[in-house]
Design an enzyme around this catalytic site. Structure first.
Site, PDB file in Angstrom:
ATOM      1  N   HIS A 159       0.812  -1.226   0.000  1.00  0.00           N
ATOM      2  CA  HIS A 159       0.000   0.000   0.000  1.00  0.00           C
ATOM      3  C   HIS A 159       0.847   1.278   0.000  1.00  0.00           C
ATOM      4  O   HIS A 159       0.577   2.231   0.738  1.00  0.00           O
ATOM      5  CB  HIS A 159      -0.970  -0.019   1.178  1.00  0.00           C
ATOM      6  CG  HIS A 159      -2.018  -1.103   1.083  1.00  0.00           C
ATOM      7  ND1 HIS A 159      -2.445  -1.628  -0.116  1.00  0.00           N
ATOM      8  CD2 HIS A 159      -2.722  -1.779   2.041  1.00  0.00           C
ATOM      9  CE1 HIS A 159      -3.367  -2.560   0.101  1.00  0.00           C
ATOM     10  NE2 HIS A 159      -3.547  -2.688   1.391  1.00  0.00           N
ATOM     11  N   HIS A 233      -9.870   1.765   0.659  1.00  0.00           N
ATOM     12  CA  HIS A 233      -9.758   0.591   1.519  1.00  0.00           C
ATOM     13  C   HIS A 233     -10.888   0.504   2.553  1.00  0.00           C
ATOM     14  O   HIS A 233     -10.665   0.122   3.698  1.00  0.00           O
ATOM     15  CB  HIS A 233      -8.395   0.609   2.207  1.00  0.00           C
ATOM     16  CG  HIS A 233      -7.831  -0.745   2.498  1.00  0.00           C
ATOM     17  ND1 HIS A 233      -8.329  -1.563   3.492  1.00  0.00           N
ATOM     18  CD2 HIS A 233      -6.828  -1.434   1.910  1.00  0.00           C
ATOM     19  CE1 HIS A 233      -7.633  -2.687   3.522  1.00  0.00           C
ATOM     20  NE2 HIS A 233      -6.717  -2.643   2.567  1.00  0.00           N
ATOM     21  N   GLU A 370     -11.465  -3.846  -3.071  1.00  0.00           N
ATOM     22  CA  GLU A 370     -10.492  -2.841  -3.474  1.00  0.00           C
ATOM     23  C   GLU A 370     -10.275  -2.941  -4.978  1.00  0.00           C
ATOM     24  O   GLU A 370      -9.548  -3.810  -5.451  1.00  0.00           O
ATOM     25  CB  GLU A 370      -9.170  -3.068  -2.737  1.00  0.00           C
ATOM     26  CG  GLU A 370      -9.287  -3.067  -1.232  1.00  0.00           C
ATOM     27  CD  GLU A 370      -8.102  -3.775  -0.578  1.00  0.00           C
ATOM     28  OE1 GLU A 370      -6.950  -3.452  -0.911  1.00  0.00           O
ATOM     29  OE2 GLU A 370      -8.341  -4.674   0.248  1.00  0.00           O
TER      30      GLU A 370
HETATM   31  C1  GAL Z   1      -5.384  -5.594   2.249  1.00  0.00           C
HETATM   32  C2  GAL Z   1      -4.382  -6.664   1.961  1.00  0.00           C
HETATM   33  C3  GAL Z   1      -4.313  -7.551   3.179  1.00  0.00           C
HETATM   34  C4  GAL Z   1      -3.981  -6.738   4.412  1.00  0.00           C
HETATM   35  C5  GAL Z   1      -4.913  -5.567   4.529  1.00  0.00           C
HETATM   36  C6  GAL Z   1      -4.543  -4.599   5.617  1.00  0.00           C
HETATM   37  O1  GAL Z   1      -5.521  -4.743   1.147  1.00  0.00           O
HETATM   38  O2  GAL Z   1      -4.736  -7.370   0.813  1.00  0.00           O
HETATM   39  O3  GAL Z   1      -3.368  -8.577   2.984  1.00  0.00           O
HETATM   40  O4  GAL Z   1      -2.649  -6.314   4.339  1.00  0.00           O
HETATM   41  O5  GAL Z   1      -4.952  -4.832   3.348  1.00  0.00           O
HETATM   42  O6  GAL Z   1      -4.513  -5.165   6.877  1.00  0.00           O
END
Ligand code: GAL
Length: 418
Positions: A159, A233, A370
């Site tokens: 991210h 998110h 997402e």
């Molecule tokens: C998501 C990701 C997960 C985890 C989450 C945040 O986008 O795919 O593996 O990291 O964010 O806790």
């Protein structure tokens, strides 16, 4: 018109202290963190108000904006990280609940971003950039140059890396129209931040439409070649945040294929059919139905945490996914211009976080959809490109549309035409 809207209208009449932006462009603030805002619908019934929401760690003032449409749907968004803090929508009986997981105050988000918790960083509601999802080994090559990024998820960069877009204070401009209200957010990501080349100027428009859709329009330009992958998110629970797990909520994902991952949750490069696997959501099924099936991909990810390759007949907005809660009747339909969607079933929530209404969030108490390009695309030439070059703006749109129904809706037409 349901009772909730009447209450909001009544409040609007008796409270006159907070700012009201019935038309035009302006900013304003009112004191306190109360959940009861002054609200007076404009001529078309939509309004946007703001209140002061504290100070970010870098000293900048943060606001919370409340977008309301004529039907009483309310979305709150803070310019800290562009986070969608709450989404209040009625069920089939008109009872309103907040269907977005989050925290009741700014400190909750700052703590999530800056301290190590058992649940890890949740990124609740945030704008994710400059590169959503994982980049393997914190490294990619572009035009012959290798770029090294901070690794914040094992050996991956996740991210966008640490101190990323979901933690920045964005410049906010409320825009109130007759039929819809928007919050325009801008942020300039300097060249070299988290190792990425090129200064990226990003703009994210959140629009609450008259037909209960939260539309997100992303645009970005760069000063030098770079990679980009933007998403939001928000974790949804259509029964209301804090109401327990989402296992009984039905999900359809409009995808024949997905990108299997290795143990680091990095795609192997293979585009694999969902047919015959628990990742087949082409026909709606409860999220919990196959989650504990022991299928290798689900064991690796502790649940669903994969990129689905969306079926689409051409460019433009197209149906990505639909979720339906049989108990409340709430429906969430997701449309996007993106080629993929990461469906994540909240696997890492372990009950250590206190959510918006005071309950704890446990595993699978929410799910994300997402919309994005595929994970690790900068290292996988066979995937659709995430390269952004100067002179060619990045554009992306995702729509989260809410409605109610008595059964899983089958109509796949966008209600008002995208
Ligand atoms: C998501 C990701 C997960 C985890 C989450 C945040 O986008 O795919 O593996 O990291 O964010 O806790």
């Amino acid at each position: 018109m349901h009772a909730f809207l009447n209450r909001r209208r009544l409040l609007a009449l008796v409270m006159a202290s907070a700012a009201i932006l019935a038309a035009g462009v302006a900013t304003s603030a009112s004191a306190g963190n109360s959940r009861h805002w002054t609200h007076r619908p404009g001529p078309g019934g939509a309004s946007i108000t703001s209140q002061s929401w504290g100070t970010a760690p870098d000293g900048q003032a943060v606001n919370l904006y409340t977008l309301t449409n004529a039907r009483g749907m309310t979305v709150t968004i803070t310019n800290y990280g562009g986070i969608v803090q709450s989404i209040d929508v009625p069920d089939r009986k008109g009872q309103v609940a907040n269907v977005a997981l989050g925290f009741s105050n700014l400190a909750g988000y700052v703590t999530d971003d800056t301290t190590t918790t058992a649940s890890g960083e949740t990124y609740f509601g945030g704008i994710i950039g400059r590169y959503a999802n994982r980049i393997a080994n914190g490294s990619f090559k572009l035009n012959g140059v290798t770029y090294t990024l901070p690794q914040n998820n094992g050996t991956n960069t996740l991210h966008g890396g640490p101190d990323s877009w979901n933690m920045q204070v964005w410049t906010a401009t409320p825009i109130s129209g007759r039929q819809s209200v928007s919050l325009q957010l801008t942020y300039t990501d300097p060249a070299g931040k988290n190792g990425f080349p090129g200064t990226v100027a990003a703009k994210v428009d959140y629009t609450l439409t008259q037909d209960d859709a939260l539309r997100i329009d992303y645009t970005a330009t760069t000063s030098a070649p770079t990679v980009i992958n933007l998403t939001n998110h928000t974790y949804f629970n259509l029964a209301g945040e804090g109401s327990g797990d989402v296992f009984g909520q039905d999900l359809m994902i409009n995808a024949d294929n997905y990108t299997p991952v290795n143990a680091n949750l990095i795609p192997t490069g293979v585009i694999a059919p969902v047919a015959g696997t628990p990742l087949d959501f082409r026909t709606p099924k409860p999220i919990g139905q196959d989650i504990n099936s022991g299928f290798g991909q689900l064991v690796l990810a502790h649940g669903f945490d994969h990129n689905w390759v969306l079926n689409r007949s051409g460019p433009g907005l197209s149906l990505a996914a639909r979720a339906y809660d049989p108990v409340s009747g709430r429906v969430l339909t997701t449309w996007t211009t993106e080629p993929g969607v990461q469906f994540y079933s909240g696997n890492f929530l372990v009950g250590d976080l206190i959510g918006t209404s005071g309950g704890t969030y446990r595993q699978s108490d929410g799910f994300t959809l997402e919309t994005q390009h595929y994970p690790d695309s900068p290292n996988e030439p066979s995937f659709p490109s995430t390269v952004l070059n100067p002179g060619t703006p990045f554009n992306s749109t995702t729509i989260y549309q809410f409605s109610t129904a008595n059964q899983f809706p089958t109509a796949n037409q966008f209600p008002t035409g995208p």
